[in-house]
Design an enzyme around this catalytic site. Structure first.
Site, PDB file in Angstrom:
ATOM      1  N   GLY A   5      40.675  37.813  40.196  1.00 29.73           N
ATOM      2  CA  GLY A   5      41.409  37.823  41.452  1.00 29.73           C
ATOM      3  C   GLY A   5      42.892  37.564  41.313  1.00 29.73           C
ATOM      4  O   GLY A   5      43.556  37.250  42.314  1.00 29.73           O
ATOM      5  N   ASP A   6      43.434  37.705  40.093  1.00 22.03           N
ATOM      6  CA  ASP A   6      44.849  37.370  39.903  1.00 22.03           C
ATOM      7  C   ASP A   6      45.663  38.522  39.327  1.00 22.03           C
ATOM      8  O   ASP A   6      46.725  38.321  38.753  1.00 22.03           O
ATOM      9  CB  ASP A   6      44.988  36.148  38.992  1.00 22.03           C
ATOM     10  CG  ASP A   6      46.317  35.434  39.195  1.00 22.03           C
ATOM     11  OD1 ASP A   6      46.747  35.289  40.363  1.00 22.03           O
ATOM     12  OD2 ASP A   6      46.934  35.018  38.197  1.00 22.03           O
ATOM     13  N   MET A   7      45.197  39.767  39.514  1.00 26.88           N
ATOM     14  CA  MET A   7      45.947  40.914  38.986  1.00 26.88           C
ATOM     15  C   MET A   7      46.973  41.381  40.017  1.00 26.88           C
ATOM     16  O   MET A   7      46.857  42.449  40.617  1.00 26.88           O
ATOM     17  CB  MET A   7      44.988  42.023  38.566  1.00 26.88           C
ATOM     18  CG  MET A   7      44.118  41.631  37.379  1.00 26.88           C
ATOM     19  SD  MET A   7      45.069  41.157  35.903  1.00 26.88           S
ATOM     20  CE  MET A   7      45.468  42.772  35.241  1.00 26.88           C
TER      21      MET A   7
ATOM     22  N   TYR B  91      51.890  38.885  45.522  1.00 21.46           N
ATOM     23  CA  TYR B  91      50.558  39.131  46.082  1.00 21.46           C
ATOM     24  C   TYR B  91      50.593  39.996  47.341  1.00 21.46           C
ATOM     25  O   TYR B  91      49.539  40.279  47.906  1.00 21.46           O
ATOM     26  CB  TYR B  91      49.862  37.809  46.415  1.00 21.46           C
ATOM     27  CG  TYR B  91      49.474  36.985  45.213  1.00 21.46           C
ATOM     28  CD1 TYR B  91      48.319  37.275  44.479  1.00 21.46           C
ATOM     29  CD2 TYR B  91      50.254  35.903  44.810  1.00 21.46           C
ATOM     30  CE1 TYR B  91      47.957  36.508  43.385  1.00 21.46           C
ATOM     31  CE2 TYR B  91      49.898  35.134  43.711  1.00 21.46           C
ATOM     32  CZ  TYR B  91      48.749  35.441  43.006  1.00 21.46           C
ATOM     33  OH  TYR B  91      48.396  34.676  41.910  1.00 21.46           O
TER      34      TYR B  91
END
Length: 416
Positions: A298-300, A261
């Site tokens: 929101g998790d790419m 992230y």
């Protein structure tokens, strides 16, 4: 001749292969250091077929062998292993042969069926035993990166059909993603979002929703104990029994999974695609980014974007899109996994952020803005009448729809 077995925790070195070509060796040294070195014959080729862009030197050829790593594998190999709950389940599945938290042990146990075309096998020709060799019940030996409870599976072709785990030397051509108690309707959510991506012209793997009752021999360690559909996705790194090499962008950038992230920004991915593949691949990445923003995914992070090496394995392409779902129904305050033009908040991603992104990625600003507007138009054209919307639970769909209605005019500023 009978196979010779040894426990993964007792194996001192592993050969790294791309399909059947040996590219190097990982050695476990005293003090729990793991050292990877390229095979001389592979180095003499200049590094073809490509193992990873992270190992490529700027002038061409291969970099020097990476330095030994204490209590861990080099980043490329660490990214081949499952994470968090999925890793815990796999370690429990191999309890007694794999020490918890030991990357080398786990890679030795799962190395025969890794993502892409990489295989990692004991250097002495033995086989990593994952259960008492006298028992006729071999353990699952595949690895899938990521944290969601998912399995590599195969369809039974005999009477009754169904789905089962690959065992021994078998390969699973599908990934089964199981429902979650924390995120209701997550399988249906992803199924519909993949259908939307396909409807607007993106490269999407085949997928279907199946019942948990369709599965046989699923070990208790991998059962999420949640009711609901299972998403079955055709693996694009497997075709006709053959392995096709892939690597995600954590591997491309040499970033460990724990930094997926924060290890780079979206413009870094776009820039790398433009150089290693083609500017058009970078613009297709922009289209996928726009879809990510509109649907509220929101998790790419770095591991959810990949390149694929078809043919002779010398030239990467942008891999099909995957792990496409909306996270905002479950995390209303969610934001982008990585910065886009210096921002992560969805609502901040109007035209100025896309212009900043274009400049940082060294892409033509008008082409980037046009790509974003094109996706806005196509989502509005297809989403509201998409048949697959019907499978999403009502409350989840309401929250996705609300986000889409908010985001389309914000991204629409790219056309002003």
């Amino acid at each position: 001749m009978a196979k010779l077995f040894q426990a993964p925790k007792a194996i001192p070195s592993l050969d790294v292969l791309l399909n059947d070509l040996k590219v190097g060796t990982i050695v476990r040294t005293p003090g729990d250091f793991n050292a990877f070195s390229f095979d001389d014959a592979y180095r003499a080729t200049g590094g073809f077929p490509v193992l990873s862009l992270s190992f490529r030197a700027a002038p061409g050829g291969l970099r020097k062998d990476p330095k030994p790593v204490a209590a861990a594998l080099p980043a490329f190999f660490a990214n081949l292993l499952p994470e968090d709950k999925l890793r815990e389940a796999m370690e429990k599945h191999h309890a007694g042969h794999v020490r918890p938290g030991n990357d080398f042990d786990l890679l030795a146990a799962l190395g025969a069926d890794l993502p892409g075309a990489v295989r990692v096998l004991p250097s002495d020709g033995t086989t990593a035993v994952v259960e008492d060799a006298s028992k006729d019940k071999p353990k699952a030996r595949f690895s899938l990166a990521g944290v969601q409870m998912k399995l590599s599976v195969m369809k039974n072709t005999g009477k009754g059909g169904g789905l089962t785990l690959p065992m021994g030397d078998e390969q699973g051509p599908y990934i089964a993603k199981f429902p979650s108690t924390a995120f209701p309707g997550v399988s249906e959510n992803e199924f519909a979002n993949l259908a939307l991506a396909a409807a607007i012209g993106m490269d999407v793997p085949e997928r279907e929703l199946v019942e948990k009752s369709d599965f046989e021999r699923i070990p208790a360690e991998f059962d999420t104990l949640s009711d609901g559909k299972v998403l079955l996705v055709k693996r694009f790194d497997r075709a006709g029994g053959e392995r096709i090499h892939i690597e995600d962008f954590a591997q491309v950038f040499g970033v460990y999974p724990s930094r997926k992230y924060e290890g780079a920004a979206y413009h870094d991915i776009a820039s790398a695609l433009s150089v290693a593949v083609a500017p058009m691949a970078a613009l297709e990445f922009v289209r996928r980014l726009a879809l990510t923003v509109i649907t509220g995914n929101g998790d790419m992070h770095l591991k959810n974007w990949s390149v694929i090496y078809r043919g002779d394995g010398g030239k990467p392409e942008l891999a099909p899109i995957y792990d496409v779902l909306s996270t905002v129904p479950y995390l209303p305050a969610d934001a982008m996994a990585l910065p886009l033009g210096g921002e992560r908040s969805f609502k901040a991603l109007a035209a100025p952020r896309w212009k900043a992104f274009a400049n940082r990625a060294k892409l033509p600003e008008p082409a980037v803005l046009k790509a974003v507007v094109g996706v806005v138009e196509r989502v509005n054209e297809h989403w509201w009448d998409l048949p697959e919307r019907a499978v999403i639970p009502e409350k989840v769909l309401e929250r996705i729809d609300e986000h889409v209605r908010v985001m389309t005019p914000i991204l629409g500023t790219c056309g002003e």
